[in-house]
Design an enzyme around this catalytic site. Structure first.
Site, PDB file in Angstrom:
ATOM      1  N   ASP A 107      55.330  47.090  39.153  1.00 21.71           N
ATOM      2  CA  ASP A 107      55.053  47.619  40.495  1.00 21.71           C
ATOM      3  C   ASP A 107      54.099  46.729  41.286  1.00 21.71           C
ATOM      4  O   ASP A 107      54.371  46.362  42.423  1.00 21.71           O
ATOM      5  CB  ASP A 107      54.442  49.031  40.411  1.00 21.71           C
ATOM      6  CG  ASP A 107      55.434  50.073  39.918  1.00 21.71           C
ATOM      7  OD1 ASP A 107      56.584  50.054  40.392  1.00 21.71           O
ATOM      8  OD2 ASP A 107      55.062  50.896  39.069  1.00 21.71           O
ATOM      9  N   ARG A 155      40.829  57.034  37.977  1.00 22.41           N
ATOM     10  CA  ARG A 155      41.297  56.572  39.294  1.00 22.41           C
ATOM     11  C   ARG A 155      40.219  56.455  40.363  1.00 22.41           C
ATOM     12  O   ARG A 155      40.160  55.436  41.055  1.00 22.41           O
ATOM     13  CB  ARG A 155      42.455  57.446  39.802  1.00 22.41           C
ATOM     14  CG  ARG A 155      43.734  57.320  38.998  1.00 22.41           C
ATOM     15  CD  ARG A 155      44.165  55.910  38.762  1.00 22.41           C
ATOM     16  NE  ARG A 155      45.417  55.838  38.027  1.00 22.41           N
ATOM     17  CZ  ARG A 155      45.833  54.792  37.322  1.00 22.41           C
ATOM     18  NH1 ARG A 155      45.086  53.705  37.269  1.00 22.41           N
ATOM     19  NH2 ARG A 155      46.973  54.827  36.681  1.00 22.41           N
ATOM     20  N   ASP A 195      48.564  59.618  41.252  1.00 20.61           N
ATOM     21  CA  ASP A 195      47.609  58.523  41.450  1.00 20.61           C
ATOM     22  C   ASP A 195      47.489  58.081  42.898  1.00 20.61           C
ATOM     23  O   ASP A 195      46.409  57.702  43.346  1.00 20.61           O
ATOM     24  CB  ASP A 195      47.967  57.349  40.539  1.00 20.61           C
ATOM     25  CG  ASP A 195      47.672  57.668  39.078  1.00 20.61           C
ATOM     26  OD1 ASP A 195      46.808  58.539  38.844  1.00 20.61           O
ATOM     27  OD2 ASP A 195      48.295  57.065  38.195  1.00 20.61           O
ATOM     28  N   SER A 210      56.162  53.751  30.559  1.00 19.95           N
ATOM     29  CA  SER A 210      55.094  53.536  31.523  1.00 19.95           C
ATOM     30  C   SER A 210      53.823  54.060  30.860  1.00 19.95           C
ATOM     31  O   SER A 210      53.701  55.247  30.574  1.00 19.95           O
ATOM     32  CB  SER A 210      55.399  54.298  32.806  1.00 19.95           C
ATOM     33  OG  SER A 210      54.246  54.337  33.605  1.00 19.95           O
TER      34      SER A 210
HETATM   35  N1  ARG Z   1      50.149  62.592  34.367  1.00 22.35           N
HETATM   36  C1  ARG Z   1      48.869  62.027  34.166  1.00 22.35           C
HETATM   37  C2  ARG Z   1      48.016  62.196  35.368  1.00 22.35           C
HETATM   38  O1  ARG Z   1      48.501  62.362  36.453  1.00 22.35           O
HETATM   39  C3  ARG Z   1      48.897  60.580  33.694  1.00 22.35           C
HETATM   40  C4  ARG Z   1      49.699  59.620  34.486  1.00 22.35           C
HETATM   41  C5  ARG Z   1      49.573  58.250  33.867  1.00 22.35           C
HETATM   42  N2  ARG Z   1      50.499  57.276  34.359  1.00 22.35           N
HETATM   43  C6  ARG Z   1      51.372  56.598  33.597  1.00 22.35           C
HETATM   44  N3  ARG Z   1      52.093  55.698  34.174  1.00 22.35           N
HETATM   45  N4  ARG Z   1      51.533  56.813  32.324  1.00 22.35           N
HETATM   46  O2  ARG Z   1      46.826  62.191  35.242  1.00 22.35           O
END
Ligand code: ARG
Length: 402
Positions: free
Chosen positions: A16, A95, A124, A173
């Protein structure tokens, strides 16, 4: 010559963020893309990948070490017993720390904009932008705004010969930080599919390994020593990830409700988080009164909700932490947990603030603090449930009269 237009991009070297570089130049007209990789405890190979990819793209990549700041936030989350739908918050806590570090670089480097490679489906994008939109810089989300799919990105990267092969992720991912590792995508998107063992990296399959005891000491609700040795937050988390991970502690496989309402299948590994949350809660059980514990559950739940949203800087969270910090002034002492067969459970606890009197609770002793005797409970026992009995009788009488 007009001034250079610059944009700071949250850069990992993954697919990405790699395709974002030419897109920011060509589609958005920026003269220069600056990469920023923020260290919140990812494995070394991710930094190597980011550096190599940045070099190949001709991008100047800044690496910012935010591990200590992130570890401190993780320990704040322990004080709040913070879990979201049952798993320890991880990505969500990282984040805002990452976003703040990127914004600082962007301002120092005289950028006009900040950009991330998040899709329009996840959490995110919201967590990054909550921090960035508090600045005057423009916020750009190429993947979301241009409606890119992973397939399109792969083709685009191949056409342009962008350096994306050999990514560390493979087919999943993966998002890793000091506190947790999240694994999404590919066949895991089918909730009925049982994960292959190769999705796990931090945890071993629970086996016949001998149980292990770990002792954690807390000061004001913050873990400060491991097995009697003082230890800093980053080392503590790293060490517990190893130690508890070896027993298979800290795996989650769940359906998660994202902020936008999407339901998704998520897998996580979080050995240290599980140990510290378990130990902290065990100590709170010992030192807080029943009403404090009950009310704190509501406070903690609100904290976790804001944590999940990436809004730990909200004044509301400060207010919640007023209660959390106040009650945690008594969360001093130590807890021993047992690591065994994928589980972590408290097996011993002690504190000078224990709201516990052995003589009061004991079956063996009669003489207790405050001169209370067994017979004193007789009156209480007579009254217990009194109102319900009255209500039932009234209902019976009314029925008979009908
Ligand atoms: N679902 C989780 C969150 O929103 C983790 C997302 C992590 N991203 C990934 N590409 N694995 O906090």
């Amino acid at each position: 010559m007009p001034e250079q237009n610059r944009v700071a991009l949250a850069f990992s070297g993954g697919l990405d963020t790699t395709v974002c570089v030419p897109l920011l130049e060509e589609e958005y007209g920026y003269d220069e893309v600056i990469g920023v990789t923020v260290d919140v405890g990812q494995p070394e190979k991710e930094f190597v990948e980011a550096e190599e990819t940045a070099d190949a793209l001709g991008v100047d990549n800044h690496v910012v070490d935010a591990r200590e700041e992130f570890a401190d936030l993780c320990l704040r989350s322990v004080k709040a017993n913070a879990t979201y739908q049952g798993y320890p918050l991880g990505t969500a806590l990282a984040r805002p720390v990452i976003a703040k570090a990127i914004l600082e670089v962007a301002i120092e480097e005289d950028c006009d904009a900040v950009a991330h490679g998040c899709t329009g489906k996840g959490n995110d994008q919201l967590r990054f932008e909550a921090v960035w939109r508090d600045s005057d810089l423009e916020v750009i989300a190429p993947v979301r705004e241009l409606g890119l799919t992973r397939e399109w990105e792969m083709e685009y990267a191949a056409e342009r010969d962008l350096p994306v092969e050999g990514g560390s992720e493979g087919r999943y991912s993966i998002d890793t930080n000091l506190w947790s590792r999240s694994i999404e995508g590919s066949e895991l998107e089918d909730p009925a599919t049982i994960p292959e063992d190769d999705i796990y990296d931090w945890t071993q399959n629970p086996s016949g390994k001998d149980a292990e005891l770990v002792d954690i000491e807390f000061e004001d609700g913050v873990p400060v020593a491991l097995d009697g040795e003082a230890i800093d937050p980053v080392s503590l988390v790293e060490q517990l990830n190893e130690q508890a991970g070896a027993h298979g502690v800290g795996r989650t496989d769940m359906m998660e409700d994202r902020m936008l309402g999407l339901k998704v299948r998520e897998n996580y590994e979080h050995p240290a988080a599980t140990v510290l949350l378990t130990a902290h809660e065990a100590l709170e059980q010992l030192v807080l009164t029943q009403e404090e514990r009950q009310f704190k559950q509501q406070i903690d739940q609100q904290w976790a909700q804001k944590g999940y949203q990436g809004l730990v800087d909200a004044p509301f969270v400060d207010a919640l932490e007023g209660f959390i910090d106040n009650t945690n002034e008594r969360v001093n002492g130590s807890v021993t947990v047992k690591l065994e067969g994928g589980h972590c459970r408290p097996v011993a606890r002690e504190s000078e603030y224990a709201v516990y009197s052995e003589s009061a609770a004991s079956f063996d002793e009669e003489d207790v603090q405050g001169g209370i005797t067994q017979q004193d409970a007789t009156g209480v026992a007579k009254y217990h449930g009194f109102q319900s009995r009255l209500a039932k009788r009234a209902m019976e009488n009314a029925r008979q009269e009908d």
